[in-house]
Design a protein around this motif. Structure first.
Motif, PDB file in Angstrom:
ATOM      1  N   GLY A  85      -2.186   7.847   3.296  1.00 40.45           N
ATOM      2  CA  GLY A  85      -0.959   6.874   4.342  1.00 40.45           C
ATOM      3  C   GLY A  85       0.335   7.739   3.923  1.00 40.45           C
ATOM      4  N   ALA A  86       0.644   8.055   3.462  1.00 39.72           N
ATOM      5  CA  ALA A  86       2.311   8.653   3.156  1.00 39.72           C
ATOM      6  C   ALA A  86       2.700   9.806   4.020  1.00 39.72           C
ATOM      7  CB  ALA A  86       2.085   8.760   1.135  1.00 39.72           C
ATOM      8  N   GLU A  87       4.169   9.111   4.442  1.00 38.37           N
ATOM      9  CA  GLU A  87       4.367  10.252   4.993  1.00 38.37           C
ATOM     10  C   GLU A  87       5.105  11.334   3.960  1.00 38.37           C
ATOM     11  OE1 GLU A  87       7.584   8.540   7.401  1.00 38.37           O
ATOM     12  OE2 GLU A  87       5.798   7.165   7.811  1.00 38.37           O
ATOM     13  N   ILE A  88       5.233  12.778   4.246  1.00 39.33           N
ATOM     14  CA  ILE A  88       5.208  13.718   3.017  1.00 39.33           C
ATOM     15  C   ILE A  88       6.196  14.777   3.438  1.00 39.33           C
ATOM     16  CG2 ILE A  88       3.950  15.518   1.611  1.00 39.33           C
ATOM     17  CD1 ILE A  88       3.418  13.126   1.560  1.00 39.33           C
ATOM     18  N   LEU A 116      16.369  20.080  -0.195  1.00 46.47           N
ATOM     19  CA  LEU A 116      16.248  19.428  -1.261  1.00 46.47           C
ATOM     20  C   LEU A 116      17.792  17.854  -1.968  1.00 46.47           C
ATOM     21  CD1 LEU A 116      15.354  18.271  -4.420  1.00 46.47           C
ATOM     22  CD2 LEU A 116      17.252  19.422  -5.400  1.00 46.47           C
ATOM     23  N   LYS A 117      18.462  17.606  -1.490  1.00 47.88           N
ATOM     24  CA  LYS A 117      19.429  16.473  -0.917  1.00 47.88           C
ATOM     25  C   LYS A 117      19.026  15.784  -0.431  1.00 47.88           C
ATOM     26  CE  LYS A 117      23.819  19.108  -3.350  1.00 47.88           C
ATOM     27  NZ  LYS A 117      25.212  18.350  -3.211  1.00 47.88           N
ATOM     28  N   GLN A 118      18.352  16.145   1.054  1.00 46.28           N
ATOM     29  CA  GLN A 118      17.983  15.390   2.352  1.00 46.28           C
ATOM     30  C   GLN A 118      16.744  14.989   1.748  1.00 46.28           C
ATOM     31  OE1 GLN A 118      17.849  17.492   5.680  1.00 46.28           O
ATOM     32  NE2 GLN A 118      16.528  16.029   6.983  1.00 46.28           N
ATOM     33  N   LEU A 119      16.364  15.733   0.936  1.00 47.38           N
ATOM     34  CA  LEU A 119      14.677  14.751   0.283  1.00 47.38           C
ATOM     35  C   LEU A 119      14.812  13.854  -0.517  1.00 47.38           C
ATOM     36  CD1 LEU A 119      11.294  16.789  -0.587  1.00 47.38           C
ATOM     37  CD2 LEU A 119      12.318  15.534  -1.722  1.00 47.38           C
ATOM     38  N   LEU A 120      16.142  14.217  -1.175  1.00 52.95           N
ATOM     39  CA  LEU A 120      16.100  12.954  -2.252  1.00 52.95           C
ATOM     40  C   LEU A 120      16.223  11.818  -1.899  1.00 52.95           C
ATOM     41  CD1 LEU A 120      17.797  15.380  -4.760  1.00 52.95           C
ATOM     42  CD2 LEU A 120      15.064  14.330  -5.030  1.00 52.95           C
ATOM     43  N   LYS A 121      17.693  11.793  -0.767  1.00 51.23           N
ATOM     44  CA  LYS A 121      18.269  10.621  -0.332  1.00 51.23           C
ATOM     45  C   LYS A 121      16.981  10.129   1.320  1.00 51.23           C
ATOM     46  CE  LYS A 121      22.125   9.685   2.752  1.00 51.23           C
ATOM     47  NZ  LYS A 121      23.213  10.086   3.945  1.00 51.23           N
ATOM     48  N   GLU A 122      16.133  11.169   1.909  1.00 48.03           N
ATOM     49  CA  GLU A 122      15.413   9.829   2.085  1.00 48.03           C
ATOM     50  C   GLU A 122      13.847  10.059   1.982  1.00 48.03           C
ATOM     51  OE1 GLU A 122      14.447  12.504   5.856  1.00 48.03           O
ATOM     52  OE2 GLU A 122      16.781  12.852   6.534  1.00 48.03           O
ATOM     53  N   SER A 123      13.620   9.588   0.633  1.00 51.94           N
ATOM     54  CA  SER A 123      12.325   9.455   0.318  1.00 51.94           C
ATOM     55  C   SER A 123      12.754   8.503  -0.962  1.00 51.94           C
ATOM     56  CB  SER A 123      11.534  10.545  -0.674  1.00 51.94           C
ATOM     57  OG  SER A 123      11.259  12.473   0.266  1.00 51.94           O
ATOM     58  N   GLU A 124      11.414   7.520  -0.765  1.00 47.72           N
ATOM     59  CA  GLU A 124      11.289   6.449  -1.375  1.00 47.72           C
ATOM     60  C   GLU A 124      11.162   6.771  -2.678  1.00 47.72           C
ATOM     61  OE1 GLU A 124      10.134   2.133  -1.849  1.00 47.72           O
ATOM     62  OE2 GLU A 124       9.785   2.820   0.028  1.00 47.72           O
ATOM     63  N   VAL A 125       9.681   7.367  -2.808  1.00 49.42           N
ATOM     64  CA  VAL A 125       8.968   8.527  -4.133  1.00 49.42           C
ATOM     65  C   VAL A 125       9.362   9.457  -3.825  1.00 49.42           C
ATOM     66  CG1 VAL A 125       6.482   8.499  -5.084  1.00 49.42           C
ATOM     67  CG2 VAL A 125       6.826   6.505  -3.903  1.00 49.42           C
ATOM     68  N   ILE A 126       9.624  10.118  -5.129  1.00 48.23           N
ATOM     69  CA  ILE A 126       9.773  11.758  -5.488  1.00 48.23           C
ATOM     70  C   ILE A 126       8.614  12.246  -6.657  1.00 48.23           C
ATOM     71  CG2 ILE A 126      11.424  12.909  -5.953  1.00 48.23           C
ATOM     72  CD1 ILE A 126      12.569  10.033  -4.767  1.00 48.23           C
ATOM     73  N   VAL A 127       8.135  13.326  -6.385  1.00 47.22           N
ATOM     74  CA  VAL A 127       7.432  13.569  -7.172  1.00 47.22           C
ATOM     75  C   VAL A 127       7.756  14.971  -7.420  1.00 47.22           C
ATOM     76  CG1 VAL A 127       5.419  14.630  -8.216  1.00 47.22           C
ATOM     77  CG2 VAL A 127       5.614  12.747  -6.259  1.00 47.22           C
ATOM     78  N   THR A 128       8.549  15.677  -9.209  1.00 47.55           N
ATOM     79  CA  THR A 128       9.409  16.813  -9.151  1.00 47.55           C
ATOM     80  C   THR A 128       8.045  17.842  -9.751  1.00 47.55           C
ATOM     81  OG1 THR A 128      10.074  15.974 -11.213  1.00 47.55           O
ATOM     82  CG2 THR A 128      11.641  16.439  -9.570  1.00 47.55           C
ATOM     83  N   CYS A 129       7.416  18.572  -8.965  1.00 46.49           N
ATOM     84  CA  CYS A 129       6.513  19.887  -9.287  1.00 46.49           C
ATOM     85  C   CYS A 129       6.380  20.812  -9.826  1.00 46.49           C
ATOM     86  CB  CYS A 129       4.964  19.267  -8.870  1.00 46.49           C
ATOM     87  SG  CYS A 129       4.693  18.079  -8.111  1.00 46.49           S
ATOM     88  N   LEU A 130       7.586  21.098 -11.591  1.00 44.05           N
ATOM     89  CA  LEU A 130       8.319  22.178 -11.310  1.00 44.05           C
ATOM     90  C   LEU A 130       7.496  23.283 -12.486  1.00 44.05           C
ATOM     91  CD1 LEU A 130      11.742  20.775 -10.710  1.00 44.05           C
ATOM     92  CD2 LEU A 130       9.896  22.112  -8.480  1.00 44.05           C
ATOM     93  N   ASN A 131       7.648  24.568 -12.803  1.00 47.85           N
ATOM     94  CA  ASN A 131       7.853  25.142 -13.871  1.00 47.85           C
ATOM     95  C   ASN A 131       8.737  24.950 -15.462  1.00 47.85           C
ATOM     96  OD1 ASN A 131       5.977  26.830 -12.368  1.00 47.85           O
ATOM     97  ND2 ASN A 131       7.238  28.437 -12.171  1.00 47.85           N
ATOM     98  N   ARG A 132       8.643  25.062 -16.150  1.00 48.37           N
ATOM     99  CA  ARG A 132       8.965  25.040 -17.347  1.00 48.37           C
ATOM    100  C   ARG A 132      10.088  25.253 -17.285  1.00 48.37           C
ATOM    101  NH1 ARG A 132       7.051  23.957 -22.999  1.00 48.37           N
ATOM    102  NH2 ARG A 132       5.070  24.292 -22.465  1.00 48.37           N
ATOM    103  N   ASN A 133      10.968  24.425 -17.926  1.00 47.82           N
ATOM    104  CA  ASN A 133      12.363  24.804 -18.295  1.00 47.82           C
ATOM    105  C   ASN A 133      13.203  24.764 -15.995  1.00 47.82           C
ATOM    106  OD1 ASN A 133      13.023  24.543 -20.676  1.00 47.82           O
ATOM    107  ND2 ASN A 133      12.118  27.309 -20.738  1.00 47.82           N
ATOM    108  N   GLU A 166       0.582  -0.816  -0.131  1.00 52.92           N
ATOM    109  CA  GLU A 166       0.226  -0.086   0.500  1.00 52.92           C
ATOM    110  C   GLU A 166       0.493   1.324  -0.281  1.00 52.92           C
ATOM    111  OE1 GLU A 166      -2.101  -0.373   3.522  1.00 52.92           O
ATOM    112  OE2 GLU A 166      -2.808  -1.994   2.618  1.00 52.92           O
ATOM    113  N   ILE A 167       0.344   2.424  -0.090  1.00 57.00           N
ATOM    114  CA  ILE A 167       0.635   3.533  -0.230  1.00 57.00           C
ATOM    115  C   ILE A 167       0.697   3.801   1.355  1.00 57.00           C
ATOM    116  CG2 ILE A 167       0.594   6.068  -0.021  1.00 57.00           C
ATOM    117  CD1 ILE A 167      -0.624   5.103  -3.032  1.00 57.00           C
ATOM    118  N   THR A 168       0.470   2.852   2.201  1.00 54.37           N
ATOM    119  CA  THR A 168       0.720   3.509   3.373  1.00 54.37           C
ATOM    120  C   THR A 168       1.696   3.480   4.232  1.00 54.37           C
ATOM    121  OG1 THR A 168      -2.141   3.230   4.076  1.00 54.37           O
ATOM    122  CG2 THR A 168      -0.249   2.836   6.089  1.00 54.37           C
ATOM    123  N   GLY A 169       2.209   4.449   4.805  1.00 51.39           N
ATOM    124  CA  GLY A 169       4.022   4.713   5.211  1.00 51.39           C
ATOM    125  C   GLY A 169       4.975   4.866   4.815  1.00 51.39           C
ATOM    126  N   ILE A 170       4.556   5.224   2.930  1.00 53.89           N
ATOM    127  CA  ILE A 170       5.860   5.509   2.533  1.00 53.89           C
ATOM    128  C   ILE A 170       6.141   6.761   2.587  1.00 53.89           C
ATOM    129  CG2 ILE A 170       4.665   6.001   0.006  1.00 53.89           C
ATOM    130  CD1 ILE A 170       5.809   4.289  -1.346  1.00 53.89           C
TER     131      ILE A 170
END
Length: 305
Positions: free
Chosen positions: A169-172, A193-210, A143-147
């Motif tokens: 149930g994900a940890e954000i 950013l670097k800490q987030l990338l290291k600690e997260s199993e799922v990464i979602v980038t929601c950034l502006n173009r370019n 499940e997504i729970t706990g990810i």
């Protein structure tokens, strides 16, 4: 009322909104394909005083400088910053041209896409791009729970993705220009950013173009065994380190090729690209149409004052 309004490419407006354009101009010209060059763009605009454009073409100085009558450019697509726009807004403004875009019309589809594909990944539903059956991400359905999910860019769509994953149930955690009080109240962790990338199993980038935030150092810090989503209109990474990273025990999801960046990755077994913009829904076209017409109304009202 405009003397001449030109839609230089397909706009994704609903039929009633396209018909409404004729209420705002003495002459309306609408093209059903994209211009192939700046010269063709300039020829299509010609002597028009109003221009409508979607996200698929670019309207830059090289075209606009041949169109002296333009007073208004309506972007029938997202406008967040001049740097990320497909219109040269700084040049347009220097000419006294008003440029208006829209926001927050296709985010719901993005949220549904992220949740849907993450569930398929974790459970092993469906097939890969190469036609082979998926296996559950951990070898057993999960499940997504706990990810641990990291959101890079907590704007409207990033915030909606975060809220949806939290519901399951994900940890954000999130990275943004600054910490957001509303996110803090929800229990979301603000991380470098670097800490987030290291600690997260799922990464979602929601950034502006370019907007590119993931370089070689970021990929090295992120490591392997990660699930990466890019929901933007351009890659959030440098191509070379991404190519090395995706060859390892990782997986990436993008809805379109422009989000993936290079078609050489399309058949990669760790790449999932649907080739369809997930924000192009019936409801999104309704919202887009309403906002495009509202922008025209606002511009005309401003000219009367």
């Amino acid at each position: 009322m405009f003397k001449k309004l030109v839609a230089v490419e397909p706009l994704n407006l609903i039929p009633s909104a396209e018909r409404a354009l004729f209420d705002y101009a003495q002459e309306v010209v609408m093209y059903d394909n994209m211009p192939e060059s700046a010269d063709e763009m300039a020829k299509r605009i010609g002597d028009a005083d109003a221009v409508l454009i979607s996200y698929t073409s670019r309207l830059g100085k090289e075209a606009l400088e041949h169109c002296p009558n333009v007073k208004y450019i309506g972007m029938c697509c997202s406008l967040y910053t001049p740097e990320s726009a497909n219109v040269d807004i700084l040049y347009a403004n220097s000419r006294g041209i008003t440029v208006l875009g829209v926001r927050d019309y296709g985010d719901e589809g993005v949220v549904e896409y992220v949740v849907s594909e993450l569930v398929r990944c974790l459970h092993g539903f469906g097939t890969k791009n190469n036609g082979t059956l998926r296996e559950p991400w951990d070898g057993i359905p999960r499940e997504i729970t706990g990810i641990k999910a990291g959101i890079v860019g907590l704007g409207k769509s990033g915030g909606m993705v975060a809220d949806a994953l939290k519901f399951f149930g994900a940890e954000i955690s999130y990275f943004a220009r600054s910490e957001k009080e509303e996110a803090k109240q929800k229990g979301y962790r603000f991380l470098p950013l670097k800490q987030l990338l290291k600690e997260s199993e799922v990464i979602v980038t929601c950034l502006n173009r370019n907007t590119v935030l993931m370089h070689e150092e970021e990929f090295a810090e992120m490591g392997d065994r990660k699930i990466l989503f890019n929901t933007g209109l351009s890659p959030a990474w440098d191509e070379e380190p991404f190519a090395k990273w995706i060859d390892k025990d990782n997986v990436v999801y993008c809805d379109t090729l422009i989000a993936l960046g290079n078609d050489k990755f399309l058949k990669h077994p760790n790449v999932n690209c649907m080739g369809v913009s997930v924000g192009r829904t019936r409801q999104a076209f309704d919202r887009l149409s309403e906002k495009v017409l509202a922008n025209i109304e606002a511009f005309m009202k401003s000219q009367q004052n």
